[in-house]
Design a protein around this motif. Structure first.
Motif, PDB file in Angstrom:
ATOM      1  N   ALA A 296      27.538  58.589 -33.434  1.00  0.00           N
ATOM      2  CA  ALA A 296      28.189  56.609 -33.980  1.00  0.00           C
ATOM      3  C   ALA A 296      28.946  55.890 -33.361  1.00  0.00           C
ATOM      4  CB  ALA A 296      29.899  57.485 -34.199  1.00  0.00           C
ATOM      5  N   GLU A 297      28.642  55.898 -31.783  1.00  0.00           N
ATOM      6  CA  GLU A 297      29.262  54.753 -31.206  1.00  0.00           C
ATOM      7  C   GLU A 297      28.304  54.165 -31.464  1.00  0.00           C
ATOM      8  OE1 GLU A 297      30.572  56.199 -27.358  1.00  0.00           O
ATOM      9  OE2 GLU A 297      32.803  57.048 -27.782  1.00  0.00           O
ATOM     10  N   GLU A 298      26.415  54.181 -30.852  1.00  0.00           N
ATOM     11  CA  GLU A 298      25.925  53.324 -30.247  1.00  0.00           C
ATOM     12  C   GLU A 298      25.545  53.008 -32.166  1.00  0.00           C
ATOM     13  OE1 GLU A 298      20.887  54.441 -29.923  1.00  0.00           O
ATOM     14  OE2 GLU A 298      22.526  55.941 -29.764  1.00  0.00           O
ATOM     15  N   LYS A 299      25.606  53.287 -32.661  1.00  0.00           N
ATOM     16  CA  LYS A 299      24.800  52.468 -34.558  1.00  0.00           C
ATOM     17  C   LYS A 299      25.993  51.953 -34.759  1.00  0.00           C
ATOM     18  CE  LYS A 299      22.578  53.995 -38.932  1.00  0.00           C
ATOM     19  NZ  LYS A 299      21.678  54.532 -39.419  1.00  0.00           N
ATOM     20  N   TYR A 300      26.800  52.699 -35.494  1.00  0.00           N
ATOM     21  CA  TYR A 300      28.273  51.607 -35.979  1.00  0.00           C
ATOM     22  C   TYR A 300      29.979  51.084 -35.077  1.00  0.00           C
ATOM     23  CZ  TYR A 300      26.087  54.634 -39.274  1.00  0.00           C
ATOM     24  OH  TYR A 300      25.148  54.936 -40.453  1.00  0.00           O
ATOM     25  N   GLY A 301      29.211  51.665 -33.471  1.00  0.00           N
ATOM     26  CA  GLY A 301      30.878  50.819 -33.120  1.00  0.00           C
ATOM     27  C   GLY A 301      30.759  51.209 -31.234  1.00  0.00           C
ATOM     28  N   ASN A 302      31.583  50.024 -30.703  1.00  0.00           N
ATOM     29  CA  ASN A 302      31.891  50.610 -29.256  1.00  0.00           C
ATOM     30  C   ASN A 302      33.141  50.851 -29.055  1.00  0.00           C
ATOM     31  OD1 ASN A 302      32.341  47.714 -28.743  1.00  0.00           O
ATOM     32  ND2 ASN A 302      30.251  47.650 -29.984  1.00  0.00           N
ATOM     33  N   LEU A 303      33.326  51.168 -28.172  1.00  0.00           N
ATOM     34  CA  LEU A 303      34.676  51.414 -26.982  1.00  0.00           C
ATOM     35  C   LEU A 303      35.186  50.318 -26.879  1.00  0.00           C
ATOM     36  CD1 LEU A 303      37.411  53.350 -27.151  1.00  0.00           C
ATOM     37  CD2 LEU A 303      35.807  53.951 -25.657  1.00  0.00           C
ATOM     38  N   LYS A 304      36.078  49.698 -27.012  1.00  0.00           N
ATOM     39  CA  LYS A 304      37.491  48.667 -25.491  1.00  0.00           C
ATOM     40  C   LYS A 304      37.054  49.234 -25.227  1.00  0.00           C
ATOM     41  CE  LYS A 304      39.261  46.389 -29.245  1.00  0.00           C
ATOM     42  NZ  LYS A 304      39.495  45.417 -30.275  1.00  0.00           N
ATOM     43  N   GLY A 305      38.168  48.379 -23.333  1.00  0.00           N
ATOM     44  CA  GLY A 305      38.591  48.962 -21.930  1.00  0.00           C
ATOM     45  C   GLY A 305      40.475  49.911 -22.746  1.00  0.00           C
TER      46      GLY A 305
END
Length: 312
Positions: A296-305
Motif C-alpha cells: 500500500a505504501e509503495e503503490k498508494y501513499g507514503n508516510l510523512k515524518g
C-alpha cells in the motif's frame, strides 16, 4: 443552542490502546485520534466496537471522551458508543451529554434477542435520554423491520442508521421508505468490500477500520468509487481490500485486534494488547498484514515524518 453535526463521508473509529497491564494508554489514544483528523477523516467515533466498549468501565469511558475533546478541539464531530446493558447505556449517554459531544452510536442490547417492540423501546429509551444526536446500529441482536424503523423515525434525536447485517433487499426497503430522513451508514465488516452496492441504494457514508493505519487507501478508494473510476476501485480491491479482508476472516475478534496490529506496523504508538475475550493477532497474520501495508505504501501513499500520509 449547540449545533450538533451529522457525520458523513468516511467515519473514523479509533481504537482504545492498552498498556502491557491492559490499562488504557491515553497518550496513544490521543495520537490515534489526531492521526485520523490529520488524514481527513470527517468525524471520530470513540468507545465503539473498535474501541472495545464492551471492556471499559465508566471512569475509562469518561476519560476517553475528555482526551478526545482535547485533541479534536471542535475540528470534527465526536460520537461515542453506547449500548449493551440498558442501564449502562443510559449512564454512557449521560456522560456523553455532560461533555457535550455531538451524539452517540447505539449498539445492540447484550445477550437478549428481543422482539421488534422490545428493540423499539430499547432504542427509543436511549435516544430520548438526552438531546444529543443518535444513530442506531443494526447488527446482531438489533435487526429491524421497516415498520419498526418508521416508528423510530418519529424520534427527533435519531439522525442516522448504520447497517451491519448486509441484507440489501431490506436496506432498499429502508432507503425507499425513509429517503433522506436518516444519514445512511454502511457498517459492514471492512465496509470498503460492500460500499459499491450500498452507494447505489442511497448510502453515502461508511465506517473505515483501515483508516486507522492506511487512511490514504480509504480516501483514494472512496474518491474512485464516487468518480466512477472502476479500474482504480478494482486495483485497490485486489491489492489491499480483499487481502486484508481475507486475514480478518481468519479469527473472531480481528475486527479490533487486526486494526491495532496495522497501527503498530505503520509506527503509531499502539501496542497489539487487547482485553479478553478478544485475542491478539497471530504472528503469521501479522506478517501477512505487514506485507499488504508495505505494498500500500509503495503503490498508494507514503508516510510523512509526523506520522501522517500523503497520497502518491
Amino acid at each position: 443552542m449547540q449545533t450538533r453535526e451529522i457525520p458523513r463521508g468516511i467515519l473514523g473509529f479509533p481504537v482504545t490502546p492498552m498498556n502491557d497491564d491492559l490499562s488504557i494508554d491515553y497518550v496513544a489514544f490521543q495520537r490515534n485520534v489526531e492521526f485520523l483528523i490529520e488524514n481527513g477523516l470527517e468525524s471520530v467515533f470513540i468507545a465503539c466496537g473498535a474501541g472495545e466498549l464492551h471492556a471499559i468501565d465508566n471512569e475509562e469511558y469518561e476519560q476517553l471522551i475528555i482526551k478526545a475533546k482535547e485533541v479534536v478541539n471542535g475540528r470534527v464531530p465526536i460520537y461515542t458508543g453506547v449500548g449493551g446493558n440498558i442501564t449502562a447505556a443510559l449512564q454512557q449517554t449521560k456522560l456523553s451529554a455532560k461533555h457535550q459531544v455531538d451524539g452517540y452510536l447505539i449498539l445492540p442490547p447484550y445477550l437478549i434477542e428481543p422482539s421488534q417492540d422490545g428493540i423499539y423501546e430499547y432504542v427509543k429509551t436511549i435516544a430520548e435520554s438526552t438531546e444529543l444526536n443518535a444513530i442506531v446500529y443494526q447488527r446482531d441482536n438489533c435487526t429491524l423491520t421497516v415498520d419498526t424503523l418508521k416508528k423510530l423515525a418519529e424520534i427527533p434525536q435519531l439522525k442516522g442508521f448504520k447497517d451491519g447485517v448486509g441484507n440489501i433487499e431490506v436496506n432498499v426497503e429502508f432507503t425507499q421508505a425513509l429517503g433522506d430522513r436518516f444519514v445512511w451508514i454502511n457498517g459492514m465488516p471492512l465496509a470498503e468490500v460492500t460500499m459499491p452496492t450500498y452507494v447505489h441504494i442511497g448510502y453515502d457514508t461508511y465506517s473505515s477500520a483501515i483508516s486507522n493505519y492506511i487512511p490514504y487507501v480509504s480516501k483514494q478508494y472512496f474518491e474512485a468509487l464516487q468518480n466512477g473510476d472502476k479500474q482504480k476501485v478494482s486495483e485497490i480491491y485486489e491489492d489491499i481490500i480483499f487481502p486484508i479482508h481475507n486475514i480478518r476472516r481468519q479469527k473472531k475478534g480481528y475486527a479490533v485486534s487486526l486494526i491495532k496490529a496495522g497501527m503498530q506496523i505503520v509506527g503509531l504508538p499502539v501496542s497489539t494488547n487487547v482485553r479478553p475475550p478478544i485475542a491478539p493477532v497471530e504472528p503469521e497474520h501479522y506478517e501477512a498484514l505487514k506485507a499488504i501495508i508495505a505494498k500500500a505504501e509503495e503503490k498508494y501513499g507514503n508516510l510523512k515524518g509526523d506520522g501522517s500520509y500523503v497520497s502518491n
